[in-house]
Design an enzyme around this catalytic site. Sequence first.
Site, mmCIF file in Angstrom:
data_model
loop_
_atom_site.group_PDB
_atom_site.id
_atom_site.type_symbol
_atom_site.label_atom_id
_atom_site.label_comp_id
_atom_site.label_asym_id
_atom_site.label_seq_id
_atom_site.Cartn_x
_atom_site.Cartn_y
_atom_site.Cartn_z
ATOM 1 N N PRO A 23 0.562 9.186 8.106
ATOM 2 C CG PRO A 23 0.714 6.872 8.199
ATOM 3 C CD PRO A 23 0.044 8.031 8.854
ATOM 4 C CB THR A 25 4.513 7.289 0.191
ATOM 5 O OG1 THR A 25 4.270 6.133 0.987
ATOM 6 C CG2 THR A 25 5.748 7.070 -0.675
ATOM 7 C CD GLN A 98 2.954 3.783 8.222
ATOM 8 O OE1 GLN A 98 3.459 3.887 7.111
ATOM 9 N NE2 GLN A 98 1.651 3.788 8.438
ATOM 10 C CE1 TYR A 177 2.712 -1.016 0.240
ATOM 11 C CE2 TYR A 177 1.250 0.156 1.730
ATOM 12 C CZ TYR A 177 1.922 0.075 0.522
ATOM 13 O OH TYR A 177 1.795 1.075 -0.404
ATOM 14 N NE ARG A 313 -6.407 12.256 0.135
ATOM 15 C CZ ARG A 313 -7.520 11.778 -0.404
ATOM 16 N NH1 ARG A 313 -7.779 11.979 -1.686
ATOM 17 N NH2 ARG A 313 -8.383 11.105 0.328
#
Length: 357
Positions: A23, A25, A98, A177, A313
């Site tokens: 995952p 962002t 996710q 988080y 990445r």
Amino acid sequence: MTTLFDRYQLGALTLPNRVVMAPMTRVRAGEGGVATPSMATYYAQRATAGLIVTEGVQPSLIGQSNPGTPGLHTDEQVASWRPVTDAVHANGGRIFAQIMHGGRVSHPDTTGMQPVGPSAVPAVGEVFTPNGPKPAPVPRALETAEVPEHARSYAEAALRAMEAGFDGVELHGANGYLISQFLSSTANLRTDIYGGSIANRIRFAVEAVSATVEAVGGRRTGIRLSPGAGIWGAEETDVPELYGALLAELAPLDLAYIHLEATTDEEVLVGLRKEWPGTLIVNPAFPMGPRQTDKAAADHWLGLGADLISFGRAFIANPDLVERLRQNLPIAPYDESTWYQGGDAGYITYSAYQHAA
């Protein structure tokens, strides 16, 4: 010897290889947190991965961390994800959503609400807002009676993910988080049943996962964890004991997988591998660290007992990453300036490897 290119049975899914797209962002969602046609293209381009895990998807408005991220808490959002999952499946892929509740890593400029967390302790650092980076605000500490509804929000989003055509969900329990905040001994200063002892600090994570399993089944549920990472100031004490206790509680739930980031000593992670009876995904790179996952790191962790390896990445600029790894082709560099800028440039404009004529 296990290789990245061996098949793997993940619940009801047969993965053609052991490469997982981690995952990441990318803040390309539309107004109201909807998925866009460009997002469908982006994920479909990378459907040769054994498994795709999407960017973090908020389960509620108050759970939104960053501006420009997608959600799974409205009917419009569910409808917007269907073309994404359809496109991935049409290209032969498999995709988990996710589910990410940001907790204290948020800002009123983004959601219109004061963030919530285990305790009234702000995250360390600046958070993204529609008006640029700003210091993390002090969150409102959740009342004991409120905590279960935030645990259930993961399950509610998981049900919506099934409506949207996802193959499963991954709970974001990592990187500072909300779940990670409850695990933390610095973000979580509670004295009720959700704080203090290890048994209490893992309670929220166990409740969130258990509710999700009850909603959509264990085989469709995974969780990502970052032992000892300390991201956003969410430090942890007694890391081996904390995560050993958490995995012991999760083991009977027959989860699809645990997804560990290499954020603590290798010895600790290998110990957790031995304690976990099910599928283990390992991401060998520290989040946003100087090195990204490569084939050597992947092979190393397969040798240590990981079942699947996630690459982050490397997938940005290499939609055909699996084939590049298989053929030892060059890995194209990404343009970091395009990660969060929005638009299609640096998002769906990377191409597969071009062989010379």
